[in-house]
Design an enzyme around this catalytic site. Sequence first.
Site, PDB file in Angstrom:
ATOM      1  N   ASN A  88      42.210  42.029  51.575  1.00 49.40           N
ATOM      2  CA  ASN A  88      42.806  43.041  50.705  1.00 49.40           C
ATOM      3  C   ASN A  88      43.569  42.448  49.523  1.00 49.40           C
ATOM      4  OD1 ASN A  88      44.257  45.742  50.125  1.00 49.40           O
ATOM      5  ND2 ASN A  88      45.944  44.367  50.653  1.00 49.40           N
ATOM      6  N   SER A 141      37.571  48.532  44.144  1.00 48.97           N
ATOM      7  CA  SER A 141      38.309  49.502  43.333  1.00 48.97           C
ATOM      8  C   SER A 141      37.319  50.429  42.642  1.00 48.97           C
ATOM      9  CB  SER A 141      39.147  48.786  42.270  1.00 48.97           C
ATOM     10  OG  SER A 141      39.697  49.704  41.337  1.00 48.97           O
ATOM     11  N   TYR A 154      39.960  42.767  35.690  1.00 46.38           N
ATOM     12  CA  TYR A 154      40.097  43.438  36.987  1.00 46.38           C
ATOM     13  C   TYR A 154      38.800  44.151  37.368  1.00 46.38           C
ATOM     14  CZ  TYR A 154      42.186  46.383  40.632  1.00 46.38           C
ATOM     15  OH  TYR A 154      42.480  47.000  41.820  1.00 46.38           O
ATOM     16  N   ALA A 156      35.700  43.639  36.364  1.00 48.85           N
ATOM     17  CA  ALA A 156      34.618  42.716  36.686  1.00 48.85           C
ATOM     18  C   ALA A 156      34.804  42.118  38.076  1.00 48.85           C
ATOM     19  CB  ALA A 156      34.551  41.613  35.633  1.00 48.85           C
ATOM     20  N   SER A 157      36.043  41.786  38.412  1.00 46.48           N
ATOM     21  CA  SER A 157      36.290  41.193  39.729  1.00 46.48           C
ATOM     22  C   SER A 157      35.967  42.176  40.844  1.00 46.48           C
ATOM     23  CB  SER A 157      37.743  40.719  39.842  1.00 46.48           C
ATOM     24  OG  SER A 157      38.660  41.804  39.916  1.00 46.48           O
TER      25      SER A 157
END
Length: 265
Positions: A88, A141, A154, A156-157
């Site tokens: 997480n 996400s 963020y 792309a990750s």
Amino acid sequence: MRFAGKSIVVTGAGSGIGRAAALLFAREGGRVVAADVSEGADATAAAIIDAGGTALAFRGDAGDEGDVARLVALAAERHGGLDVIFANAGISGGLANLFDTDVALITEVLRVNLIGPFLAIKHAAPLIAARGGGAIVLTASVAGLRSGAGSPAYSASKAGVINLAQVAAQQLSGSNVRVNAICPGLTETEMTRPTFDYAREAGKLDRLGRLNPLRRGAQPDELARVAMFLASDDASYVNGQAIVVDGGLSSSHPVTRQDYGKTAV
């Protein structure tokens, strides 16, 4: 007690969704290793123990291979193996647009948010398989689904995390190790707390989450309960999926357009 006697690792357990999940896993009988880069790991483990549960704290970097290897080894040594890992841990990477994003920033975001879950799978999956199977849950996400819910780094990750869950589910074929991801929408965590605090102080809390049909942001335990479902035998036939928990936001993903070279209004 869906996790009675089971060995469970939660990264990013020092706050937010990770802490909520660690507490819930322990409440349902799990023996938890609460991992975080911050001292919040100690507070989470202490809260579990105070409530009568079983927990250990681990201070380490979820994006560092040595730390991840030591983390899963600790869980196996102290709790007799490993059944579940909830990868997480993550960082936001700020709000810079594509052209203002520094290479060092996107590298760090990818290291923690994408390489971290990769390392969790790499080191945890063999131990879980050796126990006869179990579950791996990753935090992605809604920002990983399409544009409009996060910065380029963020987003792309988290898109990578969704694909990683799919690839890992396939490559663990026959192991009885399931791999799934959750895709949170706006949730009140340490990462987003400044936004929520500002809205409260300005009397505009009702404006947060107004783009989703439920017209509110989520609380960490609402995400943790979905992660716990995916980790449990209740989800025994759910594999390679990205489960969206966003109040309905991604049913349309409404967003203010930003023209090239101009600022969104």
